[in-house]
Design a protein around this motif. Structure first.
Motif, PDB file in Angstrom:
ATOM      1  N   LEU A   1     -47.895  -0.387 -61.881  1.00  0.00           N
ATOM      2  CA  LEU A   1     -47.426  -1.580 -61.201  1.00  0.00           C
ATOM      3  C   LEU A   1     -45.989  -1.353 -60.755  1.00  0.00           C
ATOM      4  N   HIS A   2     -45.723  -1.506 -59.454  1.00  0.00           N
ATOM      5  CA  HIS A   2     -44.397  -1.256 -58.903  1.00  0.00           C
ATOM      6  C   HIS A   2     -43.801  -2.578 -58.450  1.00  0.00           C
TER       7      HIS A   2
ATOM      8  N   ASN B   1     -55.585  -1.559 -56.219  1.00  0.00           N
ATOM      9  CA  ASN B   1     -54.361  -1.490 -57.015  1.00  0.00           C
ATOM     10  C   ASN B   1     -53.156  -1.913 -56.175  1.00  0.00           C
ATOM     11  N   GLU B   2     -53.155  -1.489 -54.922  1.00  0.00           N
ATOM     12  CA  GLU B   2     -52.032  -1.821 -54.050  1.00  0.00           C
ATOM     13  C   GLU B   2     -51.963  -3.328 -53.785  1.00  0.00           C
TER      14      GLU B   2
ATOM     15  N   ASN C   1     -50.402  -4.901 -56.755  1.00  0.00           N
ATOM     16  CA  ASN C   1     -48.956  -4.689 -56.667  1.00  0.00           C
ATOM     17  C   ASN C   1     -48.314  -5.707 -55.744  1.00  0.00           C
ATOM     18  N   ASN C   2     -48.954  -5.954 -54.609  1.00  0.00           N
ATOM     19  CA  ASN C   2     -48.392  -6.848 -53.603  1.00  0.00           C
ATOM     20  C   ASN C   2     -48.278  -8.272 -54.124  1.00  0.00           C
TER      21      ASN C   2
ATOM     22  N   GLY D   1     -45.778  -8.476 -56.992  1.00  0.00           N
ATOM     23  CA  GLY D   1     -44.432  -8.305 -56.453  1.00  0.00           C
ATOM     24  C   GLY D   1     -43.946  -9.536 -55.719  1.00  0.00           C
TER      25      GLY D   1
ATOM     26  N   THR E   1     -51.382  -7.862 -66.303  1.00  0.00           N
ATOM     27  CA  THR E   1     -51.457  -6.462 -65.866  1.00  0.00           C
ATOM     28  C   THR E   1     -51.605  -5.468 -67.010  1.00  0.00           C
TER      29      THR E   1
ATOM     30  N   GLU F   1     -47.268  -0.895 -50.241  1.00  0.00           N
ATOM     31  CA  GLU F   1     -46.535  -1.105 -51.491  1.00  0.00           C
ATOM     32  C   GLU F   1     -46.257   0.180 -52.264  1.00  0.00           C
ATOM     33  N   MET F   2     -47.180   1.104 -52.260  1.00  0.00           N
ATOM     34  CA  MET F   2     -47.053   2.271 -53.123  1.00  0.00           C
ATOM     35  C   MET F   2     -46.262   3.413 -52.496  1.00  0.00           C
TER      36      MET F   2
END
Length: 606
Positions: free
Chosen positions: A2-3, A77-78, A81-82, A85, A119, A414-415
């Motif tokens: 997770l970013h 997954n992206e 993240n979005n 975020g 998460t 995102e990644m």
């Protein structure tokens, strides 16, 4: 994997005077209309369900996926993240506007806890990716071009493979993250809540630091002593934050088997330790030619036998007390950007017109400045503490450079959009350089040119020399903490051990200056971040020299570099310019630009 986007306050946020026009504030409705908005509730509900569904669909099954299946997994997954975020960007930005507001602090903490809980089932993803066979993964990339685009992300994840713990321990550390975040919040709230008294008036940290750039030396001295007094009264809290975070890092690093406290930062920056060491050594060896030489010049200009620390950022005697209004600052920066390429000014324009900047100094607002990328389908937000001095114009140019970079990289997703910190400072420092060069071109006389040159040299020293000194302080602090608890006096001694070396023999050090490590946010929010400033400055100096020598086609290559975001290694990004950061001589080229400016200042003395 997770970013979450996270702003890191920039180091040299400026200072100044009142009377500079109406300052813009954020309009956060592009993220969510409010903290109780149905859109926010819907996203939280979706995130909870999707994280659970993702784990059910893919846990213990990644090795069985074909290339198309792995690509679909990455896409899901992206999206997670979005959404995560977006939620945390909204909560975080509201918090930074007013860190002492209990409701905002609670809202951010609650969001963080929920997202951490939701998460936790995703922790398996990176762990399983690192267990995939290299040959099988290469075959997936060869057969699926869209998946192959994510190879740099996989490479960065798999660089952590030697330091990976068991699945159960990784989940434990993930859940424990909110506890570590609490120490960061304690630091932020303590800093934002500090009160300083000068001439019978009450100030926060930004307003007090502002006095260190005042023309009146007595005011600078009074501000320095008041900072020392308040830091001293709160030093046990700051020492506790640093001790706890450094110990937490040491424990995690030891369990992971990381050879140095800096290893994790180098891995996340996608930069080799020897490159950072070459940068650090080049800067330290240049101290006598840079900071020592410049501050000796400044001592003479100020007519002092000895400099005190409150003279470090003093204006020059020939410098007029100038307040730059907001509209003027906007014009200076956008004209400089447009002079390089009209697309730069176009990309910067919505920051001014659409509520993407929060500029004013307000009670409880976080100190410093940053550009927060939020998520790639919204836009960045810039925070300033604008107080109207020429240096604040450079801070605006710096943060808008980040914002332009983040907008250009957003199509990567995102990644891949997030640039490693070493390259994340490129566009910001380049934006400063464009603004400085524009001002230098329009200087009306030798006196104005001298003031501009001296200001730029001071900014470069703050960005290169001071940040490498900060890096050395952190290295010493984390090493010392491995030997046991550090008292405030221990940390003070480490701070003072690097100050004289970096600033040079022109200075004396007041009682209380030993506590000035306490307010630097980078040490708490992002250990070892600070070398990214020096990396960025050296890189931009080399880039700008390349621009002057070979202007043909430079803009396109520059835009391509920014658009790449985190999809390429620094070697790939710099190759079109004929530059290589792994060559030790590369850093000397960047440092020579600063020396050249000091040479010009010395020549003006003749």
């Amino acid at each position: 994997m997770l970013h979450l986007p996270f702003p890191v306050q920039d180091a040299n946020a400026g200072s100044g005077d009142k009377g500079f026009g109406d300052l813009p504030e954020w309009d956060l409705t592009d993220l969510y209309p409010s903290e109780d908005a149905p859109e926010l509730r819907a996203d939280l509900d979706w995130l909870e369900k999707e994280c659970s569904a993702f784990a059910e669909a893919y846990e213990d099954k990644l090795a069985d996926l074909d290339a198309a299946g792995l690509y679909e997994c990455v896409q899901r997954n992206e999206k997670i993240n979005n959404i995560a975020g977006r939620i945390m960007s909204f909560a975080g930005l509201r918090y930074y506007q007013h860190t002492t507001d209990a409701g905002r602090a609670k809202f951010m903490s609650d969001c963080q806890e929920k997202i951490t809980l939701f998460t936790t089932p995703l922790v398996f993803f990176t762990l399983e990716l690192n267990r995939l066979d290299d040959d099988a993964l290469d075959q997936h990339f060869a057969s699926h071009s869209e998946l192959a685009r994510y190879k740099p992300v996989f490479d960065r994840i798999r660089a952590m493979k030697p330091y990976q713990l068991s699945d159960k321990l990784e989940k434990f550390l993930h859940d424990l993250g909110v506890v570590g975040d609490a120490w960061e919040k304690l630091f932020d709230e303590t800093i934002a809540g500090l009160t300083f008294f000068l001439d019978g008036d009450e100030y926060g940290i930004e307003g007090t630091l502002n006095f260190l750039t005042d023309q009146d030396r007595d005011k600078r001295e009074a501000a320095a002593n008041e900072l020392a007094r308040v830091f001293g009264e709160n030093i046990r809290t700051f020492a506790r934050v640093h001790n706890t975070q450094a110990k937490e890092k040491e424990v995690i690093d030891r369990w992971r088997g990381m050879p140095t406290p800096q290893t994790g930062r180098h891995l996340s920056n996608d930069v080799e330790p020897e490159v950072v060491e070459a940068l650090r050594n080049a800067v330290v060896s240049a101290y006598p030619r840079l900071s020592h030489r410049y501050y000796e010049l400044k001592r003479k200009w100020l007519g002092l036998d000895r400099m005190q620390v409150w003279d470090r950022n003093a204006p020059l005697p020939m410098e007029t007390q100038k307040t730059v209004g907001w509209d003027e600052a906007r014009k200076i920066v956008t004209d400089a950007y447009a002079g390089f390429d009209p697309r730069m000014a176009d990309l910067a324009e919505p920051f001014f017109t659409d509520g993407w900047i929060d500029a004013g100094v307000k009670p409880g607002k976080a100190p410093g400045a940053f550009a927060h990328p939020t998520v790639t389908n919204v836009h960045p937000y810039v925070m300033l503490n604008y107080l109207g001095k020429p240096r604040d114009v450079m801070t605006l140019a710096h943060e808008l450079g980040h914002g332009v970079h983040q907008r250009l990289a957003a199509p990567q997703g995102e990644m891949l959009s997030s640039t490693p910190l070493t390259l994340a400072e490129t566009a910001s420092v380049f934006g400063e350089m464009l603004t400085f060069r524009k001002l230098l071109e329009t200087a009306k006389d030798q006196k104005e040119r001298k003031v501009l040159l001296a200001g730029k040299v001071e900014d470069m020293i703050n960005t290169v020399v001071r940040q490498i000194a900060f890096y050395d302080f952190e290295c010493k602090l984390h090493e010392a903490r491995r030997g046991g608890e550090l008292t405030p006096d221990d940390i003070n001694a480490i701070w003072m051990s690097i100050q004289a070396e970096s600033l040079g023999p022109a200075f004396d050090y007041m009682d209380g200056y030993e506590t000035f490590w306490a307010y630097i946010p980078h040490f708490v929010h992002s250990p070892f971040y600070v070398y990214a400033y020096a990396f960025g400055d050296g890189l931009v100096n080399a880039l700008y020299a390349n621009y002057e020598e070979n202007p043909e086609g430079f803009q396109e290559k520059y835009f391509d570099m920014l658009k790449a975001g985190g999809s390429k290694h620094h070697k790939e990004l710099l190759a079109p310019f004929g530059l290589d950061a792994s060559d030790p001589k590369f850093w000397d080229k960047g440092l020579s630009m600063i020396e050249g400016f000091i040479d010009e200042l010395e020549a003006m003395e003749d």
